[in-house]
Design a protein around this motif. Structure first.
Motif, PDB file in Angstrom:
ATOM      1  N   ILE A  76       0.824  -1.205   0.000  1.00 41.42           N
ATOM      2  CA  ILE A  76       0.000   0.000   0.000  1.00 41.42           C
ATOM      3  C   ILE A  76       0.857   1.253   0.000  1.00 41.42           C
ATOM      4  O   ILE A  76       0.455   2.299  -0.546  1.00 41.42           O
ATOM      5  N   ASP A  77       2.062   1.219   0.600  1.00 39.07           N
ATOM      6  CA  ASP A  77       2.915   2.404   0.575  1.00 39.07           C
ATOM      7  C   ASP A  77       3.260   2.797  -0.854  1.00 39.07           C
ATOM      8  O   ASP A  77       3.277   3.988  -1.196  1.00 39.07           O
ATOM      9  N   ALA A  78       3.536   1.806  -1.700  1.00 43.24           N
ATOM     10  CA  ALA A  78       3.817   2.098  -3.107  1.00 43.24           C
ATOM     11  C   ALA A  78       2.589   2.672  -3.789  1.00 43.24           C
ATOM     12  O   ALA A  78       2.697   3.567  -4.641  1.00 43.24           O
ATOM     13  N   ALA A  79       1.407   2.189  -3.434  1.00 45.94           N
ATOM     14  CA  ALA A  79       0.174   2.714  -4.022  1.00 45.94           C
ATOM     15  C   ALA A  79      -0.076   4.158  -3.597  1.00 45.94           C
ATOM     16  O   ALA A  79      -0.514   4.992  -4.403  1.00 45.94           O
ATOM     17  N   LEU A  80       0.205   4.481  -2.323  1.00 46.34           N
ATOM     18  CA  LEU A  80      -0.016   5.831  -1.818  1.00 46.34           C
ATOM     19  C   LEU A  80       0.867   6.853  -2.530  1.00 46.34           C
ATOM     20  O   LEU A  80       0.508   8.037  -2.609  1.00 46.34           O
ATOM     21  N   ALA A  81       2.003   6.414  -3.054  1.00 39.91           N
ATOM     22  CA  ALA A  81       2.882   7.320  -3.794  1.00 39.91           C
ATOM     23  C   ALA A  81       2.364   7.616  -5.199  1.00 39.91           C
ATOM     24  O   ALA A  81       2.838   8.556  -5.848  1.00 39.91           O
ATOM     25  N   ILE A  82       1.389   6.847  -5.653  1.00 35.74           N
ATOM     26  CA  ILE A  82       0.899   6.976  -7.020  1.00 35.74           C
ATOM     27  C   ILE A  82      -0.479   7.614  -7.080  1.00 35.74           C
ATOM     28  O   ILE A  82      -0.783   8.357  -8.026  1.00 35.74           O
TER      29      ILE A  82
ATOM     30  N   GLU B  90      -9.037   3.805   1.572  1.00 38.14           N
ATOM     31  CA  GLU B  90      -8.158   3.308   2.624  1.00 38.14           C
ATOM     32  C   GLU B  90      -8.783   2.117   3.338  1.00 38.14           C
ATOM     33  O   GLU B  90      -8.101   1.127   3.646  1.00 38.14           O
ATOM     34  N   ARG B  91     -10.085   2.191   3.593  1.00 43.09           N
ATOM     35  CA  ARG B  91     -10.769   1.088   4.278  1.00 43.09           C
ATOM     36  C   ARG B  91     -10.723  -0.177   3.432  1.00 43.09           C
ATOM     37  O   ARG B  91     -10.436  -1.274   3.937  1.00 43.09           O
ATOM     38  N   LEU B  92     -10.979  -0.039   2.130  1.00 43.44           N
ATOM     39  CA  LEU B  92     -10.962  -1.213   1.255  1.00 43.44           C
ATOM     40  C   LEU B  92      -9.557  -1.777   1.100  1.00 43.44           C
ATOM     41  O   LEU B  92      -9.363  -2.998   1.091  1.00 43.44           O
ATOM     42  N   ALA B  93      -8.558  -0.917   0.979  1.00 45.00           N
ATOM     43  CA  ALA B  93      -7.185  -1.397   0.854  1.00 45.00           C
ATOM     44  C   ALA B  93      -6.753  -2.141   2.113  1.00 45.00           C
ATOM     45  O   ALA B  93      -6.107  -3.201   2.039  1.00 45.00           O
ATOM     46  N   ASP B  94      -7.112  -1.595   3.280  1.00 50.15           N
ATOM     47  CA  ASP B  94      -6.753  -2.261   4.541  1.00 50.15           C
ATOM     48  C   ASP B  94      -7.422  -3.628   4.650  1.00 50.15           C
ATOM     49  O   ASP B  94      -6.828  -4.585   5.174  1.00 50.15           O
ATOM     50  N   ALA B  95      -8.638  -3.729   4.140  1.00 47.10           N
ATOM     51  CA  ALA B  95      -9.398  -4.976   4.281  1.00 47.10           C
ATOM     52  C   ALA B  95      -9.010  -6.024   3.246  1.00 47.10           C
ATOM     53  O   ALA B  95      -8.983  -7.226   3.559  1.00 47.10           O
TER      54      ALA B  95
ATOM     55  N   LEU C  63      -5.203   0.623  -9.515  1.00 47.70           N
ATOM     56  CA  LEU C  63      -4.095   0.073  -8.730  1.00 47.70           C
ATOM     57  C   LEU C  63      -4.508  -1.204  -8.026  1.00 47.70           C
ATOM     58  O   LEU C  63      -5.651  -1.340  -7.562  1.00 47.70           O
ATOM     59  N   ARG C  64      -3.543  -2.124  -7.916  1.00 46.18           N
ATOM     60  CA  ARG C  64      -3.795  -3.381  -7.203  1.00 46.18           C
ATOM     61  C   ARG C  64      -2.513  -3.876  -6.548  1.00 46.18           C
ATOM     62  O   ARG C  64      -1.416  -3.726  -7.110  1.00 46.18           O
TER      63      ARG C  64
END
Length: 311
Positions: A69-75, A83-88, A119-120
């Motif tokens: 997710i850190d790489a996704a947050l940079a993009i 954020e909720r869906l990514a965490d889950a 993104l995935r």
């Protein structure tokens, strides 16, 4: 291009695949959903090569795969719902369509001119090891000629793209078997494509229903004709006509059966493999009804697009 290399997911194979990606070459690799055709998402030439190898129209955007997710947050810019869906659900069979950060350095072709990016974070040990070693975001649509049946084995990849790409990383069969579910979260959570994560699970996480996609191409996998075999397909039938091959579901006589027990998870995993096998017979294909819930929504979406009139 010379013959496509078949690599294996040991240290040597992973290092070679990562080296090829960094140098702008194309490498197919397994995810839990289907095999992806990977290219460095920051390299204009590599991304252009993906479209050329697949024969993919340039208005159809690509999914970018990252290791965490850190790489996704940079993009991309994440709202609370994203954020909720990514965490889950990350790593997993969920793609999020989010506003692209201008400074992310993504090649313009990746987004097909849209202000958003798909993104995935895949949940497959080979994919994650490759992404870690490559050190770059990897644009990766399904590793097949555009519009054709998606690949769930390295042999499927080589049958469709052999000689057009540098390598395929052979990690065996993909366990989920249909592409990721795609969700956009702005201005409201919207199901853009059903897939390997049931929409019901996403709605339970958000505590609200997903809106329906309103039309137009805003994410991968939305073209009307897609995932198609050479043979014509007839849907929602229980008896094959003379000369047809029947793809069954549940307890029934058929040439191949997605799941004799009626298990939708098994059916999704078998869908593209069975379509490849039936297409090889060159006979028309008839398909039994599939329930329209859970993974059945993704299966039916793929079947409807496979049966749609061809361009």
């Amino acid at each position: 291009m010379s013959d496509t290399e078949r690599l294996f997911p040991d240290n040597a194979g992973l290092d070679r695949a990562a080296e090829l990606l960094r140098s702008g070459e194309l490498v197919a690799f397994p995810t839990e959903t289907v095999y992806g055709l990977g290219g460095n998402a920051t390299d204009d030439r590599a991304v252009g090569g993906i479209f050329a190898a697949k024969g993919r129209p340039s208005f159809n955007p690509l999914i970018v795969h990252v290791p965490d997710i850190d790489a996704a947050l940079a993009i991309a810019e994440f709202d609370v719902g994203a954020e909720r869906l990514a965490d889950a659900f990350w790593p997993g069979a969920l793609t999020l369509v989010l506003p692209l950060r201008a400074e992310a350095g993504i090649a313009p072709l990746v987004t097909a001119g849209l202000p958003t990016i798909a993104l995935r974070v895949p949940d497959h040990p080979v994919a994650r090891a490759l992404l870690q070693r490559a050190g770059c975001p990897v644009a990766a649509p399904s590793a097949n000629p555009s519009g054709r049946i998606s690949p769930t084995t390295a042999d499927h990849v080589l049958a469709g793209l052999g000689g057009r790409i540098a390598a395929v990383l052979d990690g065996g069969a993909c366990p989920v078997g249909v592409e990721s579910t795609i969700v956009g979260t702005y201005p409201q959570p919207t199901l853009l494509r059903p897939g390997g994560l049931p929409a019901e699970a996403i709605e339970a996480c958000l505590g609200a229903p997903l809106a329906a996609h309103g039309g137009g191409i805003s994410a991968p996998g939305q073209m009307a004709s897609h995932y198609a075999p050479d043979s014509p397909i007839r849907l929602n039938v229980t008896d094959a006509r003379p000369g047809e091959r029947l793809l069954g579901f549940g307890p029934m006589e058929s040439d191949l059966n997605l799941s004799p027990s009626g298990d939708l998870t098994e059916a999704a995993a078998n869908l593209f493999r069975h379509l490849h096998a039936l297409d090889a017979t060159a006979a028309p294909i008839a398909v039994a009804p599939i329930p329209e819930h859970g993974l059945g929504r993704a299966i039916n979406d793929r079947l409807r697009r496979a049966a749609a009139p061809r361009d």
